[in-house]
Design a protein around this motif. Structure first.
Motif, PDB file in Angstrom:
ATOM      1  N   VAL A  73       0.777  -1.092   0.023  1.00 48.16           N
ATOM      2  CA  VAL A  73      -0.066   0.015  -0.109  1.00 48.16           C
ATOM      3  C   VAL A  73       1.100   1.289  -0.090  1.00 48.16           C
ATOM      4  N   GLY A  74       2.059   1.187   0.314  1.00 44.65           N
ATOM      5  CA  GLY A  74       3.312   2.478   0.032  1.00 44.65           C
ATOM      6  C   GLY A  74       3.436   3.055   1.164  1.00 44.65           C
ATOM      7  N   ILE A  75       3.238   2.499   2.408  1.00 47.78           N
ATOM      8  CA  ILE A  75       3.621   3.191   3.671  1.00 47.78           C
ATOM      9  C   ILE A  75       4.420   2.337   4.353  1.00 47.78           C
ATOM     10  N   SER A  76       5.187   3.015   5.357  1.00 44.11           N
ATOM     11  CA  SER A  76       6.126   2.054   6.357  1.00 44.11           C
ATOM     12  C   SER A  76       5.081   1.049   7.270  1.00 44.11           C
ATOM     13  N   ALA A  77       5.738   0.354   7.923  1.00 44.73           N
ATOM     14  CA  ALA A  77       4.997  -0.845   8.703  1.00 44.73           C
ATOM     15  C   ALA A  77       4.170  -0.328   9.956  1.00 44.73           C
ATOM     16  N   PRO A  78       4.926   0.778  10.692  1.00 47.80           N
ATOM     17  CA  PRO A  78       4.088   1.131  12.040  1.00 47.80           C
ATOM     18  C   PRO A  78       2.840   1.960  11.842  1.00 47.80           C
ATOM     19  N   PRO A  79       2.685   2.814  10.760  1.00 49.06           N
ATOM     20  CA  PRO A  79       1.578   3.417  10.466  1.00 49.06           C
ATOM     21  C   PRO A  79       0.584   2.644   9.983  1.00 49.06           C
ATOM     22  N   CYS A  80       0.924   1.386   9.090  1.00 48.32           N
ATOM     23  CA  CYS A  80       0.138   0.599   8.486  1.00 48.32           C
ATOM     24  C   CYS A  80      -0.389  -0.334   9.613  1.00 48.32           C
ATOM     25  N   LEU A  81       0.437  -0.674  10.503  1.00 44.46           N
ATOM     26  CA  LEU A  81      -0.288  -1.339  11.697  1.00 44.46           C
ATOM     27  C   LEU A  81      -1.374  -0.683  12.597  1.00 44.46           C
ATOM     28  N   ARG A  82      -0.818   0.815  12.765  1.00 44.87           N
ATOM     29  CA  ARG A  82      -2.031   1.616  13.307  1.00 44.87           C
ATOM     30  C   ARG A  82      -3.245   1.609  12.716  1.00 44.87           C
ATOM     31  N   ARG A  83      -3.128   1.608  11.429  1.00 48.46           N
ATOM     32  CA  ARG A  83      -4.328   1.816  10.461  1.00 48.46           C
ATOM     33  C   ARG A  83      -5.011   0.411  10.396  1.00 48.46           C
ATOM     34  N   VAL A  84      -4.657  -0.693  10.375  1.00 50.43           N
ATOM     35  CA  VAL A  84      -5.208  -1.924  10.490  1.00 50.43           C
ATOM     36  C   VAL A  84      -5.821  -2.085  11.983  1.00 50.43           C
ATOM     37  N   ARG A  85      -5.338  -1.584  12.871  1.00 47.04           N
ATOM     38  CA  ARG A  85      -5.948  -1.724  14.281  1.00 47.04           C
ATOM     39  C   ARG A  85      -7.124  -0.727  14.437  1.00 47.04           C
ATOM     40  N   THR A  86      -7.032   0.312  13.557  1.00 42.78           N
ATOM     41  CA  THR A  86      -8.131   1.233  13.480  1.00 42.78           C
ATOM     42  C   THR A  86      -9.047   0.846  12.910  1.00 42.78           C
ATOM     43  N   LEU A  87      -8.837   0.303  11.763  1.00 40.17           N
ATOM     44  CA  LEU A  87     -10.066  -0.366  10.820  1.00 40.17           C
ATOM     45  C   LEU A  87     -10.537  -1.647  11.296  1.00 40.17           C
ATOM     46  N   GLU A  88      -9.970  -2.079  12.264  1.00 40.18           N
ATOM     47  CA  GLU A  88     -10.442  -3.477  12.976  1.00 40.18           C
ATOM     48  C   GLU A  88     -11.419  -2.801  14.214  1.00 40.18           C
ATOM     49  N   GLU A  89     -10.992  -1.616  14.929  1.00 39.64           N
ATOM     50  CA  GLU A  89     -11.727  -1.019  16.063  1.00 39.64           C
ATOM     51  C   GLU A  89     -13.046  -0.602  15.366  1.00 39.64           C
ATOM     52  N   GLN A  90     -13.055  -0.083  14.290  1.00 36.62           N
ATOM     53  CA  GLN A  90     -14.286   0.788  13.603  1.00 36.62           C
ATOM     54  C   GLN A  90     -15.094  -0.287  13.029  1.00 36.62           C
ATOM     55  N   GLY A  91     -14.786  -1.317  13.110  1.00 35.48           N
ATOM     56  CA  GLY A  91     -15.612  -2.587  12.376  1.00 35.48           C
ATOM     57  C   GLY A  91     -15.605  -2.493  10.964  1.00 35.48           C
ATOM     58  N   PHE A  92     -14.825  -2.200  10.302  1.00 39.85           N
ATOM     59  CA  PHE A  92     -14.466  -2.285   8.809  1.00 39.85           C
ATOM     60  C   PHE A  92     -13.919  -3.763   8.656  1.00 39.85           C
ATOM     61  N   ILE A  93     -12.791  -4.219   9.427  1.00 39.19           N
ATOM     62  CA  ILE A  93     -12.386  -5.372   9.429  1.00 39.19           C
ATOM     63  C   ILE A  93     -13.097  -6.261  10.680  1.00 39.19           C
ATOM     64  N   ARG A  94     -13.831  -7.297  10.107  1.00 34.12           N
ATOM     65  CA  ARG A  94     -14.698  -8.031  11.334  1.00 34.12           C
ATOM     66  C   ARG A  94     -14.007  -9.417  11.877  1.00 34.12           C
ATOM     67  N   GLY A  95     -12.868  -9.677  11.114  1.00 36.00           N
ATOM     68  CA  GLY A  95     -12.362 -10.920  11.392  1.00 36.00           C
ATOM     69  C   GLY A  95     -11.425 -11.391  10.545  1.00 36.00           C
ATOM     70  N   TYR A  96     -10.488 -12.441  10.665  1.00 37.92           N
ATOM     71  CA  TYR A  96      -9.656 -13.093   9.599  1.00 37.92           C
ATOM     72  C   TYR A  96     -10.163 -14.645   9.616  1.00 37.92           C
ATOM     73  N   HIS A  97     -10.306 -15.299   8.508  1.00 36.97           N
ATOM     74  CA  HIS A  97     -10.524 -16.607   8.577  1.00 36.97           C
ATOM     75  C   HIS A  97      -9.995 -17.164   7.392  1.00 36.97           C
ATOM     76  N   ALA A  98      -9.665 -18.840   7.834  1.00 35.28           N
ATOM     77  CA  ALA A  98      -9.292 -19.409   6.741  1.00 35.28           C
ATOM     78  C   ALA A  98     -10.380 -19.896   5.635  1.00 35.28           C
ATOM     79  N   GLU A  99     -10.384 -20.087   4.609  1.00 32.00           N
ATOM     80  CA  GLU A  99     -11.331 -20.527   3.275  1.00 32.00           C
ATOM     81  C   GLU A  99     -11.283 -21.986   3.505  1.00 32.00           C
ATOM     82  N   VAL A 100     -11.909 -22.752   3.883  1.00 34.98           N
ATOM     83  CA  VAL A 100     -11.992 -24.168   3.863  1.00 34.98           C
ATOM     84  C   VAL A 100     -12.654 -24.840   2.912  1.00 34.98           C
ATOM     85  N   ASP A 101     -12.474 -25.807   2.370  1.00 37.55           N
ATOM     86  CA  ASP A 101     -13.024 -26.475   1.193  1.00 37.55           C
ATOM     87  C   ASP A 101     -14.285 -27.616   1.999  1.00 37.55           C
TER      88      ASP A 101
END
Length: 166
Positions: A32-60
């Motif tokens: 995405v073209g940014i450094s790792a620390p602000p990227c992690l902060r953004r991901v955590r904010t996206l999780e807290e705001q509900g844009f990311i609801r979870g992480y899942h394995a796609e099983v067959d």
């Protein structure tokens, strides 16, 4: 519209994680073209705001022995809010029901169900779904094969729409 709270980098983060939720934060930041620390902060904010609801394995499901997939269209006798919620709660408790969506139109709900075999699904249908309180009708369709099963949203369509409104 909540999407306006997101800047282009946030949307790129969401698109990349939707495509591959297992990538490292360093790889995500590079993509995405940014450094790792602000990227992690953004991901955590996206999780807290509900844009990311979870992480899942796609099983067959078939590889795990769930050979049967069925869509069940359910009509309820009453559409009072308490009755709708009670049915939704019941669906959440049934393991074979993997998705439950309330619809408008001729049916009230569509359920996506999986089962190891037709006998197991039939037992669920006759023993649980058809006998559940407030269920007036059930029509089922057995899936023969799937042609597409893309989770999430089409980010390219979102970006195109946003570019027209900017």
């Amino acid at each position: 519209m909540p999407v306006h709270r997101l800047d282009p980098i946030d949307r790129k983060i969401l698109a990349e994680l939707q495509a591959d939720g297992r990538m490292t934060n360093v790889e995500l930041a590079r993509r995405v073209g940014i450094s790792a620390p602000p990227c992690l902060r953004r991901v955590r904010t996206l999780e807290e705001q509900g844009f990311i609801r979870g992480y899942h394995a796609e099983v067959d499901p078939r590889e795990l022995g769930f050979e049967v997939q069925v869509f069940a269209m359910v009509g309820l006798q009453s559409q009072a809010e308490a009755d709708l919620r009670a049915f939704e709660d019941r669906c959440r408790a049934w393991p074979l029901v993997r998705e439950c969506h309330m619809l408008n139109g001729e049916v009230d709900f569509i359920l996506k169900c999986v089962a190891p075999d037709l006998s197991t699904f039939q037992s669920f249908l006759t023993g649980d779904l058809l006998t559940a309180p407030n269920v007036g009708s059930v029509k089922t369709s057995l899936v023969i094969r799937g042609a597409k099963d893309d989770p999430g949203v089409p980010f390219d369509v979102l970006e195109e729409r946003l570019s027209r409104t900017a």
